[in-house]
Design an enzyme around this catalytic site. Structure first.
Site, short mmCIF file in Angstrom:
data_model
loop_
_atom_site.label_atom_id
_atom_site.label_comp_id
_atom_site.label_asym_id
_atom_site.label_seq_id
_atom_site.Cartn_x
_atom_site.Cartn_y
_atom_site.Cartn_z
N LYS A 79 0.84 -1.20 0.00
CA LYS A 79 0.00 0.00 0.00
C LYS A 79 0.87 1.25 0.00
CE LYS A 79 -3.69 2.13 2.76
NZ LYS A 79 -4.57 1.95 3.95
N SER A 155 -8.98 2.95 3.17
CA SER A 155 -7.97 3.49 2.28
C SER A 155 -7.12 2.42 1.59
CB SER A 155 -7.04 4.42 3.07
OG SER A 155 -6.42 3.74 4.15
N SER A 179 -9.96 0.62 7.30
CA SER A 179 -9.38 0.74 5.97
C SER A 179 -8.88 -0.55 5.35
CB SER A 179 -8.24 1.75 5.99
OG SER A 179 -8.72 3.05 6.17
#
Length: 468
Positions: A79, A155, A179
């Protein structure tokens, strides 16, 4: 093989060790799928094809020499909130679009040491501050491959999109208010948010640590394999602790558990019927498996002071990120929502920040007290289906909370949670269910998730792009 992505990560690792497939073959296969499909999906911010192939060749040489590192040769995505040495790390921000760190973050270093082949950086919203993945670094938001006009949440939206679409076998994510778990729900995946301190956040920037890193995967076994690597405390981590045994080995454990459940959102709104269905069908299966399930009232509501405290905390976090990254001369490049949070942050006093933390701590402790006699809590993961692209139109904070209202208390309390697939609704959109465990009882929670998986809580249902 044209369908290598249909193998689970665990199967790929076994095939690598048996010399049935090479790391280069796997890496080339996934890079080809990324090249073919990602323009539609928005899973990656940066793809490191040449570097990945070099890493794959080194992994193959190590495998040929008999090395047995846990993830040796397995492709992986990181990520883009985690620093990667030699690979640009944008934090989802146009203001950081050219930043290339000199060192890996602690967790990325562990994944590399375990032999994972990094294919690139997955998409994330600016500073990870929204539950939808859209930014000014790349033109395409992350969408669920089950409905490409719908966000894959955030996210960790890019990570979830990549795994669900067969662009990666597993992915690294992080979770500050849901997230990992809400993207898992939108993409028919397993998403694990560990207990505070199991995956190191060192060096800590605050005593109030809500965010942690964890895996997104298609199976519980795959998630456990990655968590086994990530769960190692860094020196100096004030919250660090060690499980002391393998999560993978614990998946077969069975014991009767006492489980609390609720579906109330804590807000003045309708409860999504499909979210209720996800909880009800899971509860029935848990009872059939010998567990005790009892519905209890929602422990605490999202009253106005708590909602304000949550927004203040996010605003403070964005302000702290802008300051730490020395972006004061590049704030014009920030998204409109980040600018809004930054303005709010500038208006907060130290007393305001401490008050917000105290309110959120009290909110979380109310949940812990209410479930103290239970082993697990069961709720929906989200209050609704994946939302359409463009759904957030300037009123982000309220709309995000109304959809993702079930997950933030877990981060505030520091306890483990996992989102599991439940079912696919009449529109073909995935729905998830949320299991929350007791602090540092992550192994018990993963064992329960594996039990539900074995009992067919969900079936493996691939998105339309799977065979492309």
């Amino acid at each position: 093989m044209s369908d290598l992505h249909s193998l689970t990560a665990a199967q790929q690792l076994r095939s690598l060790r048996a010399k049935e497939v090479s790391s280069r073959e796997l890496t080339e296969h996934y890079l080809a799928r990324i090249d073919r499909l990602d323009a539609e999906l928005g899973a990656f911010i940066t793809v490191t094809a040449d570097q990945a192939l070099e890493e794959a060749d080194r992994a193959d040489a190590r495998l040929a020499a008999g090395e047995q590192s846990p993830l040796l040769g397995l492709p992986l995505g990181i990520k883009d909130l985690a620093a990667t040495a030699g690979i640009r790390t944008t934090f989802g921000s146009a203001a950081m679009a050219e930043f290339v760190p000199d060192e890996d973050s602690w967790t990325v270093g562990l994944l590399r040491q375990a032999g994972a082949v990094v294919l690139g950086k997955t998409n994330t919203p600016e500073f990870g501050s929204t539950c939808f993945t859209e930014n000014d670094v790349i033109p395409r938001p992350s969408v669920t491959p089950y409905g490409t006009d719908r966000y894959s949440s955030g996210s960790s939206g890019g990570a979830a999109t990549a795994v669900a679409a067969g662009l990666l076998p597993v992915a690294h994510g992080s979770d500050g208010a849901g997230s990992i778990r809400t993207p898992a729900a939108t993409c028919h995946l397993v998403g694990v948010k560990p207990s505070r301190g199991l995956v190191s956040s060192a060096p800590a920037s605050s005593f109030f640590v809500a965010s942690t890193e964890g895996p997104l995967a298609r199976t519980v076994e795959d998630a456990a394999l990655v968590l086994d690597v990530m769960a190692r405390p860094a020196p100096g981590d004030i919250y660090g602790w060690s499980q002391g045994s393998s999560f993978s080995a614990a998946l077969g454990l069975r014991r009767s558990l006492k489980i609390a459940m609720w579906t109330d959102t804590g807000l003045d709104q309708d409860v999504d019927p499909q979210s209720v269905l996800a909880v009800q069908r899971t509860a029935r299966l848990l009872v059939e498996l010998g567990h005790e399930v009892r519905e209890i009232p929602l422990p605490a509501r999202w009253d106005e002071p708590t909602r304000k405290a949550m927004v203040d905390w996010f605003a403070y976090s964005v302000g702290a990120a802008v300051q730490a990254m020395e972006l004061t001369d590049r704030t014009h490049l920030l998204s409109s929502y980040s600018k809004q949070l930054l303005t709010m942050s500038d208006a907060l006093s130290a007393s305001d920040v401490v008050t917000a933390q105290a309110l959120l701590a009290r909110y979380a402790s109310t949940f812990l007290a209410a479930v103290d006699d239970y082993d697990v809590a069961l709720t929906p993961t989200t209050n609704g289906a994946p939302v359409p692209v463009g759904y957030y139109d300037g009123d982000e904070a309220d709309r995000m909370l109304r959809w993702s209202c079930h997950t933030p208390w877990v981060n505030l309390a520091g306890v483990p949670a996992v989102s599991l697939p439940s079912h696919v609704d009449d529109e073909g959109l995935p729905r998830g269910v949320h299991l929350v465990g007791r602090s540092r009882r992550d192994a018990d929670l993963l064992a329960l998730a594996a039990q539900l998986e074995s009992a067919a809580l969900w079936s493996e249902l691939h998105p339309p792009c799977w065979d492309r």
